[in-house]
Write an enzyme that holds these catalytic residues in place. Structure first.
Site, PDB file in Angstrom:
ATOM      1  N   HIS A   1       4.926   2.624  -7.880  1.00 16.92           N
ATOM      2  CA  HIS A   1       4.008   1.482  -8.017  1.00 16.92           C
ATOM      3  C   HIS A   1       3.199   1.586  -9.305  1.00 16.92           C
ATOM      4  CE1 HIS A   1       4.319   1.827  -3.495  1.00 16.92           C
ATOM      5  NE2 HIS A   1       4.622   0.558  -3.671  1.00 16.92           N
TER       6      HIS A   1
ATOM      7  N   VAL B   1      11.731   4.967 -10.631  1.00 16.97           N
ATOM      8  CA  VAL B   1      11.065   6.229 -10.983  1.00 16.97           C
ATOM      9  C   VAL B   1      11.670   7.313 -10.085  1.00 16.97           C
ATOM     10  CG1 VAL B   1       8.852   7.454 -11.034  1.00 16.97           C
ATOM     11  CG2 VAL B   1       8.952   5.028 -11.656  1.00 16.97           C
TER      12      VAL B   1
ATOM     13  N   GLN C   1      15.865  -6.991  -3.059  1.00 15.65           N
ATOM     14  CA  GLN C   1      14.587  -7.725  -3.062  1.00 15.65           C
ATOM     15  C   GLN C   1      14.401  -8.430  -4.410  1.00 15.65           C
ATOM     16  OE1 GLN C   1      10.826  -6.392  -1.142  1.00 15.65           O
ATOM     17  NE2 GLN C   1      10.276  -5.695  -3.163  1.00 15.65           N
TER      18      GLN C   1
ATOM     19  N   LEU D   1       0.605   3.727  -1.958  1.00  9.14           N
ATOM     20  CA  LEU D   1       1.034   3.666  -3.362  1.00  9.14           C
ATOM     21  C   LEU D   1       1.491   5.033  -3.883  1.00  9.14           C
ATOM     22  CD1 LEU D   1      -1.836   1.362  -4.656  1.00  9.14           C
ATOM     23  CD2 LEU D   1       0.447   0.711  -3.869  1.00  9.14           C
TER      24      LEU D   1
ATOM     25  N   GLY E   1       0.827  -1.207   0.000  1.00  6.43           N
ATOM     26  CA  GLY E   1       0.000   0.000   0.000  1.00  6.43           C
ATOM     27  C   GLY E   1       0.857   1.251   0.000  1.00  6.43           C
TER      28      GLY E   1
ATOM     29  N   SER F   1      10.045   7.229  -3.231  1.00 11.09           N
ATOM     30  CA  SER F   1       9.844   6.356  -2.075  1.00 11.09           C
ATOM     31  C   SER F   1       8.891   7.069  -1.133  1.00 11.09           C
ATOM     32  CB  SER F   1      11.188   6.134  -1.377  1.00 11.09           C
ATOM     33  OG  SER F   1      10.990   5.691  -0.060  1.00 11.09           O
TER      34      SER F   1
HETATM   35  O1  PAF Z   1       8.328  -4.098  -1.822  1.00  7.97           O
HETATM   36  C1  PAF Z   1       7.358  -4.259  -1.065  1.00  7.97           C
HETATM   37  O2  PAF Z   1       6.450  -3.429  -0.981  1.00  7.97           O
HETATM   38  C2  PAF Z   1       7.292  -5.518  -0.212  1.00  7.97           C
HETATM   39  O3  PAF Z   1       8.559  -5.901   0.218  1.00  7.97           O
HETATM   40  C3  PAF Z   1       6.563  -6.681  -0.901  1.00  7.97           C
HETATM   41  C4  PAF Z   1       7.310  -7.166  -2.133  1.00  7.97           C
HETATM   42  C5  PAF Z   1       5.163  -6.262  -1.283  1.00  7.97           C
HETATM   43  C6  PAF Z   1       6.457  -7.868   0.064  1.00  7.97           C
HETATM   44  O4  PAF Z   1       5.744  -7.532   1.207  1.00  7.97           O
END
Ligand code: PAF
Length: 288
Positions: free
Chosen positions: A37, A176, A153, A33, A31, A185
């Protein structure tokens, strides 16, 4: 757009769509966002018939209870934004539906999880790998989208989908940036105006490294020192780490060779810790 909370309901909705030969896309999020995203959502919209955005603030990836508590949650605002981007489903499960009584299976991706961010956040990537595996198993998407901003990640998730033979293609989208180069962020909102301006030094320093590689500098320690010197020329910046590593394994390298190299940094501005990175290649060097 439909909002689904229950895992079973999500599984059966996706199963039906798969039987209709629909191409499914998943964007996992917590979330809050922002534009970053939305670039993932836009790409998913182009590539798939059905776009699912999961919104779940995953407790197992937080090191501090206080950080989990204060993580911004506004499903109504997020849903309004996603509706404008023709998202088909939001999957927003409750924590108790994911980590129910007796939950005891975790996914640990060795090696790649322990360095950089993992060094200062023990268990973080175990939490990420576990929730991502659960989401991929629930939705079974053809494509799942992640931002290059969280380079480690990305490396962890690529490793896990390959190792566990998960039939989902991982699509990585470029960072971005704000007008001054600062990577988007939700943390940027917590910087003062002065810090936010000063933080433009991060990307400027990464570009300097890119430029140096284009001009033939291939030595990792030279590049590290160049980035450090540049970042530290900004009095408000305190460097946490600067790493020049293999983009896939995240192992430190000595010299840039034929495979892509990740220059990853974490820098503090007051209380706020920012991460950023750039991918460099020996010949036609490319920034993301
Ligand atoms: O990048 C994120 O927002 C989180 O680490 C994810 C990939 C949704 C996992 O909770």
């Amino acid at each position: 757009m439909e909002i689904i909370n229950r895992p079973q309901r999500m599984m059966s909705a996706m199963k039906k769509l798969r039987q209709e030969n629909k191409v499914l896309a998943l964007i996992p999020t917590m979330g809050a966002l922002h534009e970053g995203h939305m670039s993932l959502v836009k790409k998913a919209r182009q590539m798939a018939d059905i776009v699912v955005v999961s919104i779940f603030v995953n407790p197992t990836q937080f090191n501090e209870e206080a950080d989990l508590e204060k993580y911004p949650r506004d499903l109504t605002a997020d849903a309004a934004l996603l509706a404008d981007f023709q998202v088909d489903f939001i999957y927003a499960p409750d924590s108790s539906d994911i980590y129910g009584e007796g939950f005891s299976t975790f996914v640990t991706v060795d090696e790649v999880s322990d360095k950089l961010e993992g060094a200062s956040r023990p268990g973080h990537f175990r939490g990420v790998a576990t929730i991502v595996t659960i989401l991929l198993n629930t939705i079974r998407p053809d494509f799942a989208y992640f931002g290059q901003k969280d380079a480690q990640q990305v490396a962890v998730i690529k490793r896990l989908t390959e190792d566990l033979a998960i039939d989902t293609e991982i699509v990585v989208m470029p960072i971005v940036r704000e007008d001054n180069g600062l990577a988007r962020s939700s943390r940027n909102e917590r910087l003062t105006k002065k810090q936010r301006n000063a933080a433009s030094i991060i990307y400027a320093s990464l570009l300097k490294a890119q430029n140096a590689v284009e001009n033939g500098e291939l030595n990792a320690s030279e590049l590290t020192e160049m980035v450090r010197k540049n970042i530290e020329s900004e009095p408000l910046a305190a460097t946490d780490y600067i790493a020049v590593v293999d983009n896939e394994t995240l192992e430190p390298i000595e010299k840039i060779g034929d495979s892509p190299v990740l220059v990853a940094v974490a820098v503090r501005f007051g209380e706020i810790r920012l991460i950023d990175n750039i991918i460099l290649e020996k010949k036609a060097s490319s920034g993301i």
